[in-house]
Design a protein around this motif. Structure first.
Motif, PDB file in Angstrom:
ATOM      1  N   ILE A  86       2.176  -7.311   4.470  1.00 14.79           N
ATOM      2  CA  ILE A  86       1.625  -6.083   3.894  1.00 14.79           C
ATOM      3  C   ILE A  86       2.533  -4.927   4.277  1.00 14.79           C
ATOM      4  N   HIS A  87       3.108  -4.288   3.267  1.00 13.63           N
ATOM      5  CA  HIS A  87       3.980  -3.130   3.495  1.00 13.63           C
ATOM      6  C   HIS A  87       3.174  -1.852   3.314  1.00 13.63           C
ATOM      7  N   ILE A  88       3.151  -1.004   4.335  1.00 15.93           N
ATOM      8  CA  ILE A  88       2.389   0.243   4.299  1.00 15.93           C
ATOM      9  C   ILE A  88       3.373   1.404   4.210  1.00 15.93           C
ATOM     10  N   VAL A  89       3.312   2.123   3.091  1.00  9.02           N
ATOM     11  CA  VAL A  89       4.265   3.203   2.809  1.00  9.02           C
ATOM     12  C   VAL A  89       3.514   4.515   2.680  1.00  9.02           C
ATOM     13  N   GLY A  90       3.996   5.550   3.357  1.00  8.74           N
ATOM     14  CA  GLY A  90       3.390   6.862   3.181  1.00  8.74           C
ATOM     15  C   GLY A  90       3.526   7.747   4.401  1.00  8.74           C
ATOM     16  N   ASN A  91       3.260   9.033   4.179  1.00 10.51           N
ATOM     17  CA  ASN A  91       3.297  10.017   5.251  1.00 10.51           C
ATOM     18  C   ASN A  91       2.253   9.689   6.315  1.00 10.51           C
ATOM     19  N   ILE A  92       2.588   9.934   7.589  1.00 15.85           N
ATOM     20  CA  ILE A  92       1.691   9.609   8.705  1.00 15.85           C
ATOM     21  C   ILE A  92       1.398  10.889   9.489  1.00 15.85           C
ATOM     22  N   PRO A  93       0.402  11.683   9.049  1.00 15.30           N
ATOM     23  CA  PRO A  93       0.117  12.937   9.739  1.00 15.30           C
ATOM     24  C   PRO A  93      -0.706  12.762  11.013  1.00 15.30           C
ATOM     25  N   ASP A  94      -1.440  11.657  11.097  1.00 16.50           N
ATOM     26  CA  ASP A  94      -2.348  11.431  12.229  1.00 16.50           C
ATOM     27  C   ASP A  94      -1.754  10.368  13.152  1.00 16.50           C
ATOM     28  N   ILE A  95      -1.061  10.826  14.189  1.00 21.31           N
ATOM     29  CA  ILE A  95      -0.392   9.905  15.106  1.00 21.31           C
ATOM     30  C   ILE A  95      -1.415   9.066  15.882  1.00 21.31           C
ATOM     31  N   ARG A 103      -7.390   8.139   8.002  1.00 22.86           N
ATOM     32  CA  ARG A 103      -8.623   7.372   8.155  1.00 22.86           C
ATOM     33  C   ARG A 103      -9.347   7.160   6.830  1.00 22.86           C
ATOM     34  N   ARG A 104      -9.345   8.176   5.964  1.00 24.29           N
ATOM     35  CA  ARG A 104     -10.035   8.066   4.679  1.00 24.29           C
ATOM     36  C   ARG A 104      -9.504   6.906   3.844  1.00 24.29           C
ATOM     37  N   LYS A 105      -8.254   6.542   4.046  1.00 23.71           N
ATOM     38  CA  LYS A 105      -7.640   5.464   3.270  1.00 23.71           C
ATOM     39  C   LYS A 105      -7.952   4.069   3.825  1.00 23.71           C
ATOM     40  N   ASN A 106      -8.619   4.024   4.983  1.00 26.15           N
ATOM     41  CA  ASN A 106      -9.002   2.722   5.577  1.00 26.15           C
ATOM     42  C   ASN A 106      -7.795   1.809   5.812  1.00 26.15           C
ATOM     43  N   ILE A 107      -6.729   2.361   6.360  1.00 28.19           N
ATOM     44  CA  ILE A 107      -5.531   1.552   6.604  1.00 28.19           C
ATOM     45  C   ILE A 107      -5.823   0.417   7.588  1.00 28.19           C
ATOM     46  N   HIS A 108      -6.760   0.653   8.500  1.00 29.43           N
ATOM     47  CA  HIS A 108      -7.097  -0.407   9.469  1.00 29.43           C
ATOM     48  C   HIS A 108      -7.675  -1.634   8.770  1.00 29.43           C
ATOM     49  N   HIS A 109      -8.229  -1.461   7.572  1.00 28.81           N
ATOM     50  CA  HIS A 109      -8.717  -2.620   6.826  1.00 28.81           C
ATOM     51  C   HIS A 109      -7.559  -3.532   6.404  1.00 28.81           C
ATOM     52  N   LEU A 110      -6.379  -2.963   6.254  1.00 29.35           N
ATOM     53  CA  LEU A 110      -5.221  -3.781   5.885  1.00 29.35           C
ATOM     54  C   LEU A 110      -4.812  -4.711   7.030  1.00 29.35           C
ATOM     55  N   VAL A 111      -5.027  -4.252   8.260  1.00 27.05           N
ATOM     56  CA  VAL A 111      -4.754  -5.121   9.408  1.00 27.05           C
ATOM     57  C   VAL A 111      -5.762  -6.276   9.413  1.00 27.05           C
ATOM     58  N   GLU A 112      -7.022  -5.957   9.140  1.00 24.78           N
ATOM     59  CA  GLU A 112      -8.038  -7.003   9.041  1.00 24.78           C
ATOM     60  C   GLU A 112      -7.736  -7.951   7.881  1.00 24.78           C
ATOM     61  N   LEU A 113      -7.196  -7.405   6.786  1.00 27.92           N
ATOM     62  CA  LEU A 113      -6.811  -8.234   5.646  1.00 27.92           C
ATOM     63  C   LEU A 113      -5.709  -9.215   6.038  1.00 27.92           C
ATOM     64  N   ALA A 114      -4.736  -8.728   6.789  1.00 22.01           N
ATOM     65  CA  ALA A 114      -3.640  -9.602   7.233  1.00 22.01           C
ATOM     66  C   ALA A 114      -4.176 -10.756   8.069  1.00 22.01           C
ATOM     67  N   LYS A 115      -5.126 -10.453   8.957  1.00 21.62           N
ATOM     68  CA  LYS A 115      -5.732 -11.492   9.786  1.00 21.62           C
ATOM     69  C   LYS A 115      -6.515 -12.481   8.920  1.00 21.62           C
ATOM     70  N   PHE A 116      -7.248 -11.976   7.943  1.00 15.90           N
ATOM     71  CA  PHE A 116      -8.041 -12.821   7.043  1.00 15.90           C
ATOM     72  C   PHE A 116      -7.140 -13.787   6.272  1.00 15.90           C
ATOM     73  N   PHE A 153       0.860  -1.182   0.000  1.00 14.52           N
ATOM     74  CA  PHE A 153       0.000   0.000   0.000  1.00 14.52           C
ATOM     75  C   PHE A 153       0.892   1.227   0.000  1.00 14.52           C
ATOM     76  N   VAL A 154       0.570   2.204  -0.833  1.00 12.97           N
ATOM     77  CA  VAL A 154       1.286   3.485  -0.847  1.00 12.97           C
ATOM     78  C   VAL A 154       0.257   4.597  -0.787  1.00 12.97           C
ATOM     79  N   GLY A 155       0.429   5.518   0.127  1.00 10.80           N
ATOM     80  CA  GLY A 155      -0.495   6.643   0.263  1.00 10.80           C
ATOM     81  C   GLY A 155      -0.409   7.212   1.663  1.00 10.80           C
ATOM     82  N   THR A 156      -1.070   8.340   1.867  1.00 14.49           N
ATOM     83  CA  THR A 156      -1.082   8.944   3.197  1.00 14.49           C
ATOM     84  C   THR A 156      -1.797   8.015   4.177  1.00 14.49           C
ATOM     85  N   VAL A 157      -1.177   7.816   5.324  1.00 14.62           N
ATOM     86  CA  VAL A 157      -1.775   6.956   6.348  1.00 14.62           C
ATOM     87  C   VAL A 157      -2.788   7.790   7.125  1.00 14.62           C
TER      88      VAL A 157
END
Length: 357
Positions: free
Chosen positions: A209-218, A186-199, A180-184
C-alpha cells in the motif's frame, strides 16, 4: 463603465495549494485578482502575529475599519472558528461590502458528541452571514439546500482537465499494489490502511500500500508508523509523503486499486483522478463517496468504518479478474463524463462579472 472594486481576501496562505479544495479556491482567487476591475489585497497567517482563534479575534477588533472598507470580501468556510466574529461585526455595522465564501464540506460532521453540536452552531452561523456561498460539490449542495435555505447558494461544480491517459490498457496481471492519495490526517483514516495491510497478509495476499500526500500532523504519522511495526507490515505499507506530478502519474499507472478509507469528504477529487487512470476505487459508503463511486460499476463501497468489509472488497478485486476489468472500464467511463475544467472556469468568470457591474 464598471467602477473599480476593492477586494479583501482572508486565507491561511496563498503560496501553494495543499489540498484539492485549495486548488479550486486558488483558481477562483486567480479569477478575482486578475480581473481588471478589481484591486485585490490579502491577509494571510503571515500577516497575523498570533495565528490562533484568539489571534484572529484580536486582529479583527483592531482592524475592523480597514476590513469593512472594501467592496468585496472573500474567504473559505473552513475559517469559521477564526472569522465568525469578523463576519458578525461586518453584518452588525451594516457595511455594503459583498461577502463571499467557498464552502467545500461541513466540518462539524467530522466531530462527535458535544464538539459536533458546538461546531454545527458555529459553522452554520458563519455561513448564514454571507451574501454568497459558492459550493463545488453536489453532495454539499444537497445538504445546503435544507440547512441554508435563506442563503444565496451558487453551485459551481469542480471541473477536471481531461488527461491524455484516458484510455483502457488491459493489464495482463495484477501486482497487488494499492494506492492512497490525500492529506495524511485523522479524518482520512490512514490507520485503517495499516489494518488493511494486516488483513490482506493474513489472507495470503502479498500487496504493498503506497500512501501519498502531505503530512501536516506529525503525531498522527508517528502513530501510523508505530502501528506498522506492531502489525509487522513494514514491507507492505510505504509512506511516501508528497511527490512530484510525474512520480504521482507513475504511481497511478503502477498500482491496481485506489483505496480510500476516508471518514468524510465534501467531494473527493482524487477519486476522479484515480479513475482517469483506470483504477477501480474501494471506499467507505459515507458523505460524498457514493456521488463518485458507483458500487460495482467503477468501484466498491464498503460498510462505513468496517475494515473487514473494506478488506474483503479489496481482496475480491485482486482475486477476481473479471470484476476488476469491469470496474476498471467503469472507472474510465466515469472519468470521461465529468465536469471539465473549462466548464468550471466559465462559471467562475460569469460569477466574477456579477461582482464588478
Amino acid at each position: 463603465m464598471c467602477k473599480l472594486k476593492n477586494l479583501l481576501i482572508i486565507y491561511p496562505q496563498l503560496k501553494e495549494a495543499m489540498s484539492g479544495g485549495q486548488v479550486v479556491d486558488f483558481i477562483f482567487i486567480n479569477e478575482l485578482t486578475t480581473c481588471n476591475n478589481i484591486k485585490a489585497k490579502s491577509i494571510t497567517d503571515d500577516d497575523i502575529s498570533n495565528k490562533s482563534i484568539l489571534g484572529y479575534i484580536k486582529y479583527t477588533l483592531l482592524n475592523i475599519n480597514q476590513i469593512r472598507n472594501n467592496d468585496i470580501f472573500f474567504t473559505n468556510s473552513r475559517l469559521y472558528p477564526r472569522l465568525l466574529l469578523c463576519m458578525f461585526l461586518i453584518r452588525l455595522l451594516r457595511t455594503k461590502m459583498r461577502t463571499i465564501c467557498y464552502h467545500h464540506h461541513y466540518n462539524y460532521m467530522t466531530h462527535n458528541r458535544l464538539r459536533r453540536i458546538i461546531h454545527y452552531f458555529l459553522e452554520l452561523s458563519f455561513l448564514r452571514l454571507f451574501d454568497d456561498v459558492i459550493i463545488p460539490s453536489p453532495y454539499v449542495m444537497d445538504i445546503s439546500r435544507s440547512k441554508l435555505n435563506n442563503v444565496k447558494l451558487k453551485y459551481i461544480e469542480i471541473g477536471f482537465n481531461k488527461p491524455d491517459h484516458l484510455k483502457l490498457n488491459n493489464k495482463i496481471s495484477l501486482s497487488g499494489n494499492l494506492l492512497f492519495v490525500g492529506t495524511v490526517e485523522r479524518r482520512k483514516n490512514i490507520h485503517h490502511l495499516v489494518e488493511l495491510a494486516k488483513f490482506l497478509t493474513c489472507n495470503g495476499i502479498d500487496s504493498i500500500i503506497h500512501i501519498v500526500g502531505n503530512i501536516p500532523d506529525i503525531e498522527y504519522r508517528n502513530k501510523i508508523e508505530r502501528m506498522i511495526q506492531e502489525y509487522g507490515v513494514e514491507n507492505n505499507v510505504k509512506i511516501l509523503g508528497r511527490v512530484s506530478s510525474d512520480r504521482l502519474g507513475s504511481l497511478y499507472n503502477d498500482n491496481d486499486v485506489f483505496v480510500f478509507p476516508s471518514g468524510h469528504e465534501g467531494y473527493g477529487m482524487v477519486l476522479i483522478e484515480a479513475m482517469s487512470y483506470g483504477l477501480p476505487v474501494v471506499a467507505y459508503n459515507n458523505s460524498a463517496m457514493p456521488y463518485s463511486v458507483i458500487h460495482e460499476y467503477n468501484g466498491l463501497l464498503a460498510c462505513n468504518e468496517n475494515i473487514k468489509d473494506f478488506g474483503n472488497m479489496v481482496k475480491e478485486l485482486l482475486c477476481n479478474p473479471q470484476l476488476y476489468s469491469k470496474l476498471r472500464a467503469g472507472a474510465l467511463d466515469t472519468a470521461t463524463k465529468i465536469n471539465t475544467y473549462n466548464q468550471m472556469l466559465e462559471k467562475m468568470k460569469c460569477f466574477v462579472d456579477t461582482l464588478i457591474c
